[in-house]
Enzyme design. Structure first.
Site, PDB file in Angstrom:
ATOM      1  N   LYS A   1      69.496  74.307  71.771  1.00 24.11           N
ATOM      2  CA  LYS A   1      69.186  73.227  70.815  1.00 24.11           C
ATOM      3  C   LYS A   1      68.170  72.240  71.383  1.00 24.11           C
ATOM      4  O   LYS A   1      68.335  71.025  71.295  1.00 24.11           O
ATOM      5  CB  LYS A   1      70.458  72.499  70.386  1.00 24.11           C
ATOM      6  CG  LYS A   1      71.475  73.413  69.692  1.00 24.11           C
ATOM      7  CD  LYS A   1      72.710  72.661  69.254  1.00 24.11           C
ATOM      8  CE  LYS A   1      73.690  73.557  68.516  1.00 24.11           C
ATOM      9  NZ  LYS A   1      74.315  74.574  69.400  1.00 24.11           N
TER      10      LYS A   1
ATOM     11  N   SER B   1      44.123  96.560  30.490  1.00 24.68           N
ATOM     12  CA  SER B   1      42.997  97.481  30.632  1.00 24.68           C
ATOM     13  C   SER B   1      42.369  97.394  32.009  1.00 24.68           C
ATOM     14  O   SER B   1      41.582  98.261  32.391  1.00 24.68           O
ATOM     15  CB  SER B   1      41.940  97.169  29.568  1.00 24.68           C
ATOM     16  OG  SER B   1      41.465  95.831  29.724  1.00 24.68           O
ATOM     17  N   GLY B   2      42.721  96.359  32.766  1.00 27.24           N
ATOM     18  CA  GLY B   2      42.229  96.230  34.135  1.00 27.24           C
ATOM     19  C   GLY B   2      40.949  95.437  34.288  1.00 27.24           C
ATOM     20  O   GLY B   2      40.345  95.436  35.365  1.00 27.24           O
TER      21      GLY B   2
ATOM     22  N   ASP C   1      48.924  89.946  38.436  1.00 20.52           N
ATOM     23  CA  ASP C   1      50.228  89.790  37.803  1.00 20.52           C
ATOM     24  C   ASP C   1      50.510  90.914  36.814  1.00 20.52           C
ATOM     25  O   ASP C   1      51.513  91.616  36.909  1.00 20.52           O
ATOM     26  CB  ASP C   1      50.347  88.415  37.140  1.00 20.52           C
ATOM     27  CG  ASP C   1      49.312  88.183  36.050  1.00 20.52           C
ATOM     28  OD1 ASP C   1      48.271  88.870  36.055  1.00 20.52           O
ATOM     29  OD2 ASP C   1      49.543  87.313  35.187  1.00 20.52           O
TER      30      ASP C   1
ATOM     31  N   ARG D   1      36.604  83.911  43.593  1.00 19.13           N
ATOM     32  CA  ARG D   1      36.569  82.849  42.592  1.00 19.13           C
ATOM     33  C   ARG D   1      36.172  83.417  41.231  1.00 19.13           C
ATOM     34  O   ARG D   1      35.418  84.392  41.144  1.00 19.13           O
ATOM     35  CB  ARG D   1      35.587  81.766  43.003  1.00 19.13           C
ATOM     36  CG  ARG D   1      35.961  81.042  44.283  1.00 19.13           C
ATOM     37  CD  ARG D   1      34.924  79.975  44.607  1.00 19.13           C
ATOM     38  NE  ARG D   1      34.861  78.985  43.558  1.00 19.13           N
ATOM     39  CZ  ARG D   1      35.599  77.876  43.505  1.00 19.13           C
ATOM     40  NH1 ARG D   1      36.482  77.640  44.461  1.00 19.13           N
ATOM     41  NH2 ARG D   1      35.473  77.023  42.517  1.00 19.13           N
TER      42      ARG D   1
END
Length: 465
Positions: A93, A390-391, A386, A359
């Protein structure tokens, strides 16, 4: 071997989460000409009777220091007597300013030969960093302890101080370097720390003499894989007439609780069911008439931006991502803006891997760079998103990464809407890894009684079209 390597090997070999505490009491020290010999003989006897049952040994420094030089010489000999395949967690500790902490770290790891130590975090990062500079060593940070008056400090504030400790300490080192001490007498705190720290090992003292419930501690503190919790027992083993039998009894109880946990909470399907239910209850999965970013109409909408507002669900989501990502070959984790950025950052932190993100719009000021974070051309990135329909958003991020000289072979998403995204990734030479498909979500919601047959069929018809 590192502490984690030893620990995981001992857990598997001895089928044990039991840590045997070595806290000598004067009445037990009967064999030897002086205190040093008495301590060594006593401890070697305990070790010899329990080394087939322990995942770890935890000598408490104070119980040896009280005997002066004899006790310290004994401690060094005792640590050396522990079999090399079982780690030693020295309960000291410590907690002091940087230069003093450096000296404490040198003593613990170079003089005493410990594999891990307990640390007080009250002085902040400075008191911990010197211990983390030792490759393969680990620190267990006092978080919510089992003594009665701990609440005076550790429950102070909103959120309580112990939660702040659990959160901030994760930024000090990886899950292989940082563990936490949370008392078995505090199952609610155990559950909370486990939610905040899904990957870190937890040392849970307080079972036995202090009144902590083994069952409650295990159910609250086990990791999603049914491990990740060390149960230290001192008096219950070392003061038993037969330490081996006592250790076996504890291990049998632990094994039973772990099996119950695995059956009810730990199986992949059970966890997926929990994830789907959480997405529905939090409003991340909704039914109605929606227009997607692609312009298509849909009777189901998946909004994973909401996940970050539900800590337990966020933790579980990150865990599923991490289980896939950690098996892949890459140098950087790249999050697709904006919905995937929080989860990708958490997964990178949990796995101890660098995080970058392309970005959406290049800055017109400052560096004007298209990718945030540190990277080099020629490195490999895994993309986290997420949801994939269609990507399109993935393709955009992929182009930015490639222009910067990064290569990508894998994409990980939480939900595949099964509307051509996987085929598109394949065309680009990418492999898609999805935690869930929309079909799995619909089946789980129907079987759980969370949606009716008409809702289920409307989405199925939509997907079939």
């Amino acid at each position: 071997m590192s502490f984690i390597s030893k620990l995981e090997a001992a857990v598997q070999a001895n089928r044990s989460l039991l840590c045997v505490g070595l806290d000598p009491r004067a009445e037990q020290l009967t064999d030897g000409a002086n205190d040093e010999e008495k301590l060594v003989n006593w401890a070697q006897g305990i070790i010899a009777q329990t080394d087939d049952q322990a995942c770890c040994y935890k000598p408490n420094f104070a119980f040896f220091e009280q005997y002066g030089p004899d006790g310290l010489r004994a401690l060094q000999r005792i640590i050396q007597a522990v079999p090399g395949n079982i780690p030693v967690l020295l309960d000291v500790k410590r907690g002091d300013i940087g230069s003093t902490a450096q000296a404490y770290a040198k003593a613990a790891f170079e003089q005493w030969g410990a594999d891990a130590v307990t640390i007080s975090p009250y002085l902040g990062r400075d008191s911990v960093e010197p211990f983390l500079k030792y490759d393969g060593k680990m620190v267990f940070i006092l978080c919510n302890t089992s003594n009665p008056s701990a609440a005076d400090l550790q429950l102070y504030g909103l959120p309580p101080l112990y939660e702040h400790v659990a959160q901030i300490a994760q930024s000090w080192g990886s899950a292989d370097q940082i563990g936490f001490v949370v008392g078995a007498t505090q199952p609610q705190a155990l559950a909370r720390v486990r939610t905040l720290c899904p990957q870190n090992w937890i040392l849970a003292p307080g079972v036995g003499a202090q009144g902590g419930s083994l069952q409650e501690a295990l159910q609250a503190g086990l990791r999603a894989d049914g491990s990740g919790l060390i149960v230290p027992v001192s008096r219950g083993v070392m003061q038993a007439a037969d330490p081996n039998a006592a250790a076996r009894e504890y291990n049998a109880q632990i094994a039973g609780e772990v099996e119950t946990f695995r059956q009810t909470k730990c199986g992949p399907q059970s966890l997926k069911k929990e994830l789907v239910g959480g997405l529905f209850e939090s409003g991340c999965v909704r039914f109605g008439n929606f227009t997607l970013a692609s312009g298509k109409k849909s009777p189901i909408y998946i909004d994973l931006r909401r996940v970050v507002s539900f800590p337990a669900l966020f933790s579980l989501t990150a865990r599923f991502y991490a289980e896939i990502v950690e098996k892949l070959d890459f140098d950087r984790i790249a999050g697709v803006p904006y919905a995937a950025l929080p989860t990708a950052a958490v997964v990178a932190q949990q796995l101890g891997r660098p995080f970058i993100y392309p970005r959406k719009e290049v800055k017109t000021h400052g560096t004007g760079q298209a990718i945030e974070g540190a990277f080099e051309a020629g490195q490999r990135a895994v993309i986290l998103e997420d949801v994939i329909t269609s990507g399109g958003s993935i393709v955009t991020s992929l182009e930015v990464l490639k222009q910067a000289g990064l290569s990508v072979t894998d994409v990980v998403v939480l939900v595949d809407r099964e509307q051509g995204g996987a085929a598109k990734m394949a065309e680009l030479g990418l492999k898609l890894h999805a935690v869930l498909t929309i079909s799995e979500i619909m089946t789980t919601l129907k079987e759980s009684g969370l949606i009716d047959a008409a809702t289920y069929q409307s989405v199925r018809d939509y997907l079939d079209e």
